[in-house]
Design an enzyme around this catalytic site. Structure first.
Site, mmCIF file in Angstrom:
data_model
loop_
_atom_site.group_PDB
_atom_site.id
_atom_site.type_symbol
_atom_site.label_atom_id
_atom_site.label_comp_id
_atom_site.label_asym_id
_atom_site.label_seq_id
_atom_site.Cartn_x
_atom_site.Cartn_y
_atom_site.Cartn_z
ATOM 1 N N HIS A 285 0.178 1.914 -0.299
ATOM 2 C CA HIS A 285 0.856 0.368 -0.367
ATOM 3 C C HIS A 285 0.679 0.255 -1.835
ATOM 4 C CE1 HIS A 285 0.417 -0.834 4.212
ATOM 5 N NE2 HIS A 285 0.770 0.466 3.994
ATOM 6 N N GLU B 203 -0.144 -2.623 -3.199
ATOM 7 C CA GLU B 203 -1.334 -3.305 -3.572
ATOM 8 C C GLU B 203 -2.431 -2.430 -3.867
ATOM 9 O OE1 GLU B 203 0.425 -5.974 0.076
ATOM 10 O OE2 GLU B 203 0.429 -3.875 -0.708
ATOM 11 N N CYS C 262 -1.071 -6.758 4.310
ATOM 12 C CA CYS C 262 -1.733 -6.175 5.717
ATOM 13 C C CYS C 262 -3.135 -6.082 5.745
ATOM 14 C CB CYS C 262 -1.010 -4.841 5.792
ATOM 15 S SG CYS C 262 -1.918 -3.567 4.799
#
Length: 167
Positions: A69, A71, A99
């Site tokens: 992801h 991040e 998430c």
């Protein structure tokens, strides 16, 4: 000191607000890069001591890695840049609410501030579906701000998935 209501506040945002918008636009540009690579269009950048030290976008499909992801990739870059896993005083700008995995990584890496554009009521864990930052037993908490560049980021994600459904 009381804050004075200024009718021109929206026309002349504070320097801090301009900076936040600037860095969210950088994350948005990374989200566009993701789309161009047929990845879910989410981008992230990390600022540390006034310097942009990390930027990434989702790479789940290209790497076949569910942890790739935006991040997580940006946190890894930032940690390598400063030579420490502790990202105290770092600020993360991301186009969609993190998430559960990314929210956990944000707290574990001790990022101080998180700005996200679009809330996620299904999987977001910094205020959408739940808020890991509210767990009192955790030894780190961060400041959270949402809604910067929200409409543009939301539209980008919606158009991407609409295109996927039409194919």
């Amino acid at each position: 000191m009381d804050k004075i209501n200024c009718p021109f506040e929206k026309l002349y945002p504070s320097e801090l607000q301009r900076d936040d918008l600037y860095y969210m636009k950088q994350a948005y540009n990374k989200a566009i890069d993701a789309w161009s690579e047929d990845e879910t269009p989410i981008g992230a950048v990390i600022l540390y001591q006034g310097q942009l030290i990390a930027s990434s976008h989702n790479m789940v499909e290209s790497t076949k890695d569910p942890t790739a992801h935006a991040e997580i990739l940006a946190i890894t870059q930032a940690s390598r840049f400063i030579g420490d896993w502790r990202l105290n005083d770092a600020t993360l700008y991301v186009t969609k609410e993190p998430c559960p995995m990314c929210s956990g990584a944000i707290l574990m890496s001790r990022i101080s501030r998180v700005y996200y554009a679009v809330s996620d009521n299904k999987m977001g864990c910094l205020g959408g579906a739940t808020n890991l930052n509210d767990i009192k037993q955790f030894n780190h908490h961060c400041e959270i701000t949402s809604g910067i560049l929200e409409e543009e980021c939301k539209l980008l994600i919606q158009k991407f998935f609409k295109g996927k459904r039409n194919n």
